[in-house]
Scaffold this active site. Structure first.
Site, PDB file in Angstrom:
ATOM      1  N   LYS A 115       0.833  -1.220   0.000  1.00 47.54           N
ATOM      2  CA  LYS A 115       0.000   0.000   0.000  1.00 47.54           C
ATOM      3  C   LYS A 115       0.856   1.254   0.000  1.00 47.54           C
ATOM      4  O   LYS A 115       0.445   2.277  -0.526  1.00 47.54           O
ATOM      5  CB  LYS A 115      -0.996  -0.012   1.166  1.00 47.54           C
ATOM      6  CG  LYS A 115      -2.103  -1.042   0.941  1.00 47.54           C
ATOM      7  CD  LYS A 115      -3.459  -0.597   1.441  1.00 47.54           C
ATOM      8  CE  LYS A 115      -4.536  -1.521   0.897  1.00 47.54           C
ATOM      9  NZ  LYS A 115      -5.830  -1.388   1.495  1.00 47.54           N
ATOM     10  N   LYS A 197      -4.716  -9.470  -7.365  1.00 45.01           N
ATOM     11  CA  LYS A 197      -6.079  -9.782  -6.927  1.00 45.01           C
ATOM     12  C   LYS A 197      -7.063  -8.676  -7.362  1.00 45.01           C
ATOM     13  O   LYS A 197      -6.662  -7.517  -7.520  1.00 45.01           O
ATOM     14  CB  LYS A 197      -6.145 -10.028  -5.418  1.00 45.01           C
ATOM     15  CG  LYS A 197      -6.089  -8.812  -4.554  1.00 45.01           C
ATOM     16  CD  LYS A 197      -6.527  -9.167  -3.130  1.00 45.01           C
ATOM     17  CE  LYS A 197      -6.585  -7.898  -2.311  1.00 45.01           C
ATOM     18  NZ  LYS A 197      -7.351  -7.954  -1.111  1.00 45.01           N
ATOM     19  N   LYS A 200     -11.230  -3.411  -4.852  1.00 42.55           N
ATOM     20  CA  LYS A 200     -12.176  -2.289  -4.970  1.00 42.55           C
ATOM     21  C   LYS A 200     -11.489  -1.030  -5.447  1.00 42.55           C
ATOM     22  O   LYS A 200     -12.067  -0.210  -6.118  1.00 42.55           O
ATOM     23  CB  LYS A 200     -12.739  -1.904  -3.605  1.00 42.55           C
ATOM     24  CG  LYS A 200     -13.499  -2.881  -2.870  1.00 42.55           C
ATOM     25  CD  LYS A 200     -13.921  -2.205  -1.542  1.00 42.55           C
ATOM     26  CE  LYS A 200     -14.072  -3.227  -0.457  1.00 42.55           C
ATOM     27  NZ  LYS A 200     -12.837  -3.460   0.299  1.00 42.55           N
TER      28      LYS A 200
END
Ligand code: AQP
Length: 331
Positions: A115, A197, A200
């Site tokens: 992240k 993956k 969202k």
């Protein structure tokens, strides 16, 4: 003799529109689990702000996610389903447990590394310490089991380490949770890059299908899904795009891979992609219809999340009070 049901805790971030990946990897299993376990589910809005959120969007996403999870089958009569920021014990315990977690342990978390690369302009301290908030989320409810996908093993390991550390410094305080690997758990990959993956927050909207997406867009996205230059539908480690579509089709229809290979023998990728898209649409339409009912009924939604927050607050206060006494706070 009545045996105590085991407690399961799980959460999802309202950080965008809930995807088919979230649904097949987590939510679908939650619905089954609530029949046999004491389930506590949460919308992790505190976690969502580790990445910058627009206030209006976050409020909207949170309420929509709440209605959507009810539409998927979470039943507030059977499970506790609350919004994380409504229960103040989470941040309180997280601070205390920050002081029982090592800097080195958090530095090794792969999600922090991923992240911080993705949000290089906002590597905030919350992004670094959010695994401890996750530890608090789980330990507050004396959780026996946490359903986990492969991307979350590290978080559960940290939870166990911190719980064992605290228990051994003081005395048994926290239940040390075990992983629960669901029978039908699947990791759903991006439709545009099947080595990543489905997420969202992926900047490419074609990479994901949202549960609330309209049927035409769903079909388009499946038709555009990245595959390979062959044409035979078979599960093969060198065909991540086709494997991903086979996993989705199998999760939705219950068919095994060899049945799917037979069904599409000689029919090519075009037909296969369309069939996967159609199967997803038929599965999602009843959920979308229920969602439309729930989202209209703000009063009912409020009743559900408030009642659940009260129950969660009551249970988690007991754990927090125990911890505060042991640490030496005057309570
Ligand atoms: N692609 C996926 N396949 C299977 N399971 C998935 N989950 C997420 N993506 C997939 C599972 O969904 C649950 C809730 O996830 P989360 O919202 O807490 O966070 P996440 O894993 O970071 O999900 P996203 O969609 O990738 O969100 P963003 O983009 O905001 O980071 C978890 O059980 C997770 O395993």
């Amino acid at each position: 003799m009545e045996t105590k049901q085991k407690t399961i805790f799980s959460a999802i971030q309202p950080s965008g529109s809930i995807t088919l990946g979230n649904y097949l990897g987590a939510i679908k299993n939650w619905i089954t689990l609530q029949e046999n376990f004491n389930c506590i589910f949460s919308l992790a809005d505190l976690h969502a702000i580790t990445v910058r959120q627009e206030a209006k969007e976050l409020r909207k996403n949170t309420l929509e996610a709440y209605a959507l999870l009810l539409a998927c089958g979470i039943d507030p009569q059977k499970s506790i389903f609350f919004i994380q920021s409504h229960v103040n014990t989470h941040t309180q315990l997280a601070w205390i447990l920050d002081c029982y977690t090592q800097f080195g342990e958090l530095s090794r978390m792969t999600q922090f590394k991923d992240k911080s690369k993705k949000h290089a302009d906002n590597i905030n301290c919350g992004l670094f310490t959010y695994p401890v908030l996750m530890v608090a989320d789980i330990l507050l409810y004396q959780t026996d089991m946490v359903p986990i996908g492969s991307d979350q093993k590290q978080h559960l390991e940290l939870t166990r380490t911190v719980a064992e550390r605290f228990n051994s410094i003081y005395s048994p305080t926290f239940t040390v949770p075990e992983p629960y690997i669901p029978k039908s758990g699947a990791k759903i990959m991006s439709l545009q890059d099947p080595t990543k993956k489905m997420s969202k927050s992926d900047s490419n909207a074609n990479s994901r299908v949202s549960i609330l997406e309209n049927p035409d867009d769903i079909i388009k996205k499946f038709k555009r899904a990245v595959t390979d230059s062959e044409s035979s539908v078979r599960y093969d480690k060198n065909k991540p795009g086709i494997n991903n579509l086979m996993i989705i089709y199998s999760c939705i229809t219950g068919k095994k891979f060899d049945e799917i290979e037979k069904e599409f023998d000689g029919r090519g990728y075009g037909e296969f992609k369309a069939a996967v898209g159609e199967s997803v649409i038929s599965h999602l339409i009843p959920i979308q219809n229920k969602y439309k009912e729930f989202i209209k009924d703000k009063e009912y939604l409020e009743k559900c999340y408030k009642e659940s927050a009260e129950k969660a607050q009551y249970i988690s206060n007991k754990t927090l009070n125990k911890v505060m006494k042991k640490v030496g706070f005057i309570i």
